[in-house]
Design a protein around this motif. Structure first.
Motif, mmCIF file in Angstrom:
data_model
loop_
_atom_site.group_PDB
_atom_site.id
_atom_site.type_symbol
_atom_site.label_atom_id
_atom_site.label_comp_id
_atom_site.label_asym_id
_atom_site.label_seq_id
_atom_site.Cartn_x
_atom_site.Cartn_y
_atom_site.Cartn_z
ATOM 1 N N VAL A 17 0.855 -1.192 0.000
ATOM 2 C CA VAL A 17 0.000 0.000 0.000
ATOM 3 C C VAL A 17 0.889 1.238 0.000
ATOM 4 C CG1 VAL A 17 -1.788 1.285 1.217
ATOM 5 C CG2 VAL A 17 -1.821 -1.224 1.254
ATOM 6 N N GLU A 18 0.815 2.002 -1.060
ATOM 7 C CA GLU A 18 1.610 3.225 -1.198
ATOM 8 C C GLU A 18 0.681 4.413 -1.421
ATOM 9 O OE1 GLU A 18 4.287 5.219 -4.632
ATOM 10 O OE2 GLU A 18 4.916 3.184 -4.054
ATOM 11 N N ILE A 19 0.843 5.444 -0.595
ATOM 12 C CA ILE A 19 0.018 6.652 -0.708
ATOM 13 C C ILE A 19 0.920 7.865 -0.805
ATOM 14 C CG2 ILE A 19 -1.746 8.075 0.409
ATOM 15 C CD1 ILE A 19 -2.745 5.542 1.805
ATOM 16 N N ASN A 20 0.782 8.602 -1.887
ATOM 17 C CA ASN A 20 1.571 9.818 -2.119
ATOM 18 C C ASN A 20 3.065 9.582 -1.938
ATOM 19 O OD1 ASN A 20 -0.676 11.432 -2.768
ATOM 20 N ND2 ASN A 20 -1.082 11.845 -0.607
ATOM 21 N N GLY A 21 3.535 8.461 -2.470
ATOM 22 C CA GLY A 21 4.956 8.184 -2.479
ATOM 23 C C GLY A 21 5.525 7.523 -1.249
ATOM 24 N N HIS A 22 4.687 7.202 -0.280
ATOM 25 C CA HIS A 22 5.165 6.597 0.966
ATOM 26 C C HIS A 22 4.383 5.305 1.250
ATOM 27 C CE1 HIS A 22 7.450 10.237 1.869
ATOM 28 N NE2 HIS A 22 6.370 10.932 1.545
ATOM 29 N N ALA A 23 5.076 4.337 1.841
ATOM 30 C CA ALA A 23 4.407 3.103 2.252
ATOM 31 C C ALA A 23 3.468 3.415 3.409
ATOM 32 C CB ALA A 23 5.437 2.064 2.665
ATOM 33 N N ALA A 24 2.202 3.051 3.267
ATOM 34 C CA ALA A 24 1.219 3.306 4.323
ATOM 35 C C ALA A 24 1.492 2.402 5.509
ATOM 36 C CB ALA A 24 -0.190 3.088 3.799
ATOM 37 N N LYS A 25 1.244 2.937 6.704
ATOM 38 C CA LYS A 25 1.473 2.176 7.934
ATOM 39 C C LYS A 25 0.272 2.316 8.865
ATOM 40 C CE LYS A 25 6.492 2.998 7.760
ATOM 41 N NZ LYS A 25 7.664 3.570 8.484
ATOM 42 N N GLY A 26 0.220 1.467 9.851
ATOM 43 C CA GLY A 26 -0.775 1.573 10.906
ATOM 44 C C GLY A 26 -2.197 1.550 10.405
ATOM 45 N N SER A 27 -3.023 2.423 10.985
ATOM 46 C CA SER A 27 -4.449 2.422 10.657
ATOM 47 C C SER A 27 -4.705 2.805 9.209
ATOM 48 C CB SER A 27 -5.195 3.373 11.596
ATOM 49 O OG SER A 27 -4.752 4.706 11.419
ATOM 50 N N GLU A 28 -3.842 3.640 8.638
ATOM 51 C CA GLU A 28 -4.006 4.038 7.244
ATOM 52 C C GLU A 28 -3.914 2.813 6.335
ATOM 53 O OE1 GLU A 28 -2.379 7.835 4.818
ATOM 54 O OE2 GLU A 28 -0.809 6.435 5.458
ATOM 55 N N ARG A 29 -2.925 1.972 6.567
ATOM 56 C CA ARG A 29 -2.772 0.745 5.792
ATOM 57 C C ARG A 29 -3.907 -0.230 6.078
ATOM 58 N NH1 ARG A 29 1.130 -2.893 3.596
ATOM 59 N NH2 ARG A 29 0.816 -5.055 4.308
ATOM 60 N N ASP A 30 -4.292 -0.328 7.347
ATOM 61 C CA ASP A 30 -5.348 -1.266 7.729
ATOM 62 C C ASP A 30 -6.664 -0.938 7.040
ATOM 63 O OD1 ASP A 30 -3.550 -2.558 9.368
ATOM 64 O OD2 ASP A 30 -4.237 -1.577 11.208
ATOM 65 N N ARG A 31 -6.981 0.345 6.918
ATOM 66 C CA ARG A 31 -8.245 0.743 6.287
ATOM 67 C C ARG A 31 -8.263 0.357 4.809
ATOM 68 N NH1 ARG A 31 -10.084 6.628 7.079
ATOM 69 N NH2 ARG A 31 -7.877 7.190 6.858
ATOM 70 N N VAL A 32 -7.122 0.532 4.139
ATOM 71 C CA VAL A 32 -7.042 0.139 2.723
ATOM 72 C C VAL A 32 -7.219 -1.363 2.575
ATOM 73 C CG1 VAL A 32 -5.498 -0.026 0.737
ATOM 74 C CG2 VAL A 32 -5.629 2.110 2.033
ATOM 75 N N LEU A 33 -6.518 -2.127 3.408
ATOM 76 C CA LEU A 33 -6.609 -3.590 3.319
ATOM 77 C C LEU A 33 -8.010 -4.082 3.645
ATOM 78 C CD1 LEU A 33 -3.187 -4.665 4.879
ATOM 79 C CD2 LEU A 33 -3.806 -4.435 2.459
ATOM 80 N N ARG A 34 -8.706 -3.357 4.517
ATOM 81 C CA ARG A 34 -10.084 -3.741 4.841
ATOM 82 C C ARG A 34 -10.980 -3.623 3.611
ATOM 83 N NH1 ARG A 34 -14.391 -0.561 8.738
ATOM 84 N NH2 ARG A 34 -15.871 -2.270 8.944
ATOM 85 N N VAL A 35 -10.819 -2.550 2.866
ATOM 86 C CA VAL A 35 -11.604 -2.375 1.648
ATOM 87 C C VAL A 35 -11.251 -3.461 0.628
ATOM 88 C CG1 VAL A 35 -12.008 -0.849 -0.330
ATOM 89 C CG2 VAL A 35 -11.956 0.098 1.988
#
Length: 328
Positions: A54-72
């Protein structure tokens, strides 16, 4: 197994502020927004990767930000009913994130549309809205353009809590929203945390939820008539009342900066001089000015004179759409 979508943010004229179910992201009251162009987020999803990425605006997403994407993404896999495997997602926005400009709304709307297409699921605005809501509540309103109403719903499973388009983007072509970026920094308290604090501790919250629900039919009627003065007054009233609930939280929560209040005060003065301009304000310091095409240049000049470091002049935006060019 790969698809890319572009979605626009939306700004609520009748705000969403507070969940009755944190896990399913179900609101206490309905809300109504306008989708904005040209600001956008583009997202590419590909299933069948070696690991979830999961990459958002050039950075690897972490924590809750990554979790929300994986949930979708997991919800898409369940709906598709197949072994799609891990997914890679890359998302890029062209406006500041976490600054009260609904970047997460555009991001999760683009994710929902791209992920469903990558999984081979048919285009379905209601299904995409339900899916986007699992990542960010307001994202359900960015699936379609123009004015969209997120219906509160009554079911415990959230199956009736999604957004519907009330008026397409072409309904009111003269309407303008001028985004005044006074501060680009990420807010100290994220919206979901601010909502939770407000719902749990603000003595004003119950009155807010009842009042906001009642504003929906009033707003729809004003939009139908293209009544800028009436809609402007309603949007300001609703924004003040939303922020009043957070001011009264324990501890008090304010998303406004001194420059936010300074610009708002100038709007009142300009209206006395005959300029049709009002504001709305989400959970951040950056007001969005509501005006018409004849006054958008003057509204931009006013925002810059009041300290805006950047201004984005917006028109009613369209639906989230699939794109042929991918981000990877």
């Amino acid at each position: 197994m790969k698809a890319t979508a572009l979605a626009h943010p939306n700004i609520a004229l009748v705000k969403y502020w507070g969940k009755r179910d944190d896990a399913l992201i179900l609101p206490h009251q309905s809300s109504l927004s306008l989708t904005l162009s040209p600001m956008s987020v583009t997202t590419t999803v590909e299933f069948g990767a070696s690991t979830d990425q999961v990459e958002i605006n050039g950075h690897a997403a972490k924590g809750s930000e990554r979790d929300r994407v994986l949930r979708v993404l997991e919800a898409v896999k369940v709906e598709a009913g197949g072994a799609l495997g891990p997914a890679r997602m890359v998302s890029r926005g062209d406006f500041p994130a976490a600054a009260g400009l609904a970047s997460s709304a555009a991001g999760f709307a683009a994710l929902a549309v791209a992920a469903r297409a990558a999984a081979g699921l048919p285009s379905d605005p209601q299904a995409a809205s339900l899916l986007a809501r699992l990542g960010s509540g307001s994202a359900c309103r960015s699936i379609q353009g123009g004015f969209c109403e997120w219906r509160r719903g009554e079911r415990d499973d959230g199956a009736d809590s999604f957004a519907v388009q009330r008026f397409a983007e072409g309904h009111w072509p003269e309407l303008r929203m001028v985004v005044a970026i006074l501060n680009r920094e990420e807010k100290a308290v994220k919206s979901r945390d601010g909502m939770k604090l407000t719902v749990e501790t603000s003595p004003y919250y119950a009155a807010w939820a009842k009042d906001a629900e009642a504003e929906i039919p009033r707003a729809v009627e004003l939009i139908q008539r293209k009544d800028l003065q009436g809609l402007g007054a309603l949007s300001e009233r609703n924004a003040w009342r939303m922020h009043a609930t957070s001011f009264a939280a324990d501890p008090p929560l304010s998303y406004m900066h001194p420059s936010t209040l300074g610009l708002i005060e100038h709007l009142s003065e300009q209206r006395k001089k005959g300029m049709p301009v009002w504001f709305t304000l989400d959970a951040g310091p950056n007001p969005v000015l509501l005006t018409d095409a004849a006054h958008e240049v003057a509204a931009e000049a006013l925002a810059r004179a009041c300290g805006a470091v950047d201004v984005v002049r917006c028109v009613p935006g369209g639906d989230a759409v699939l794109k042929s060019e991918h981000l990877f």
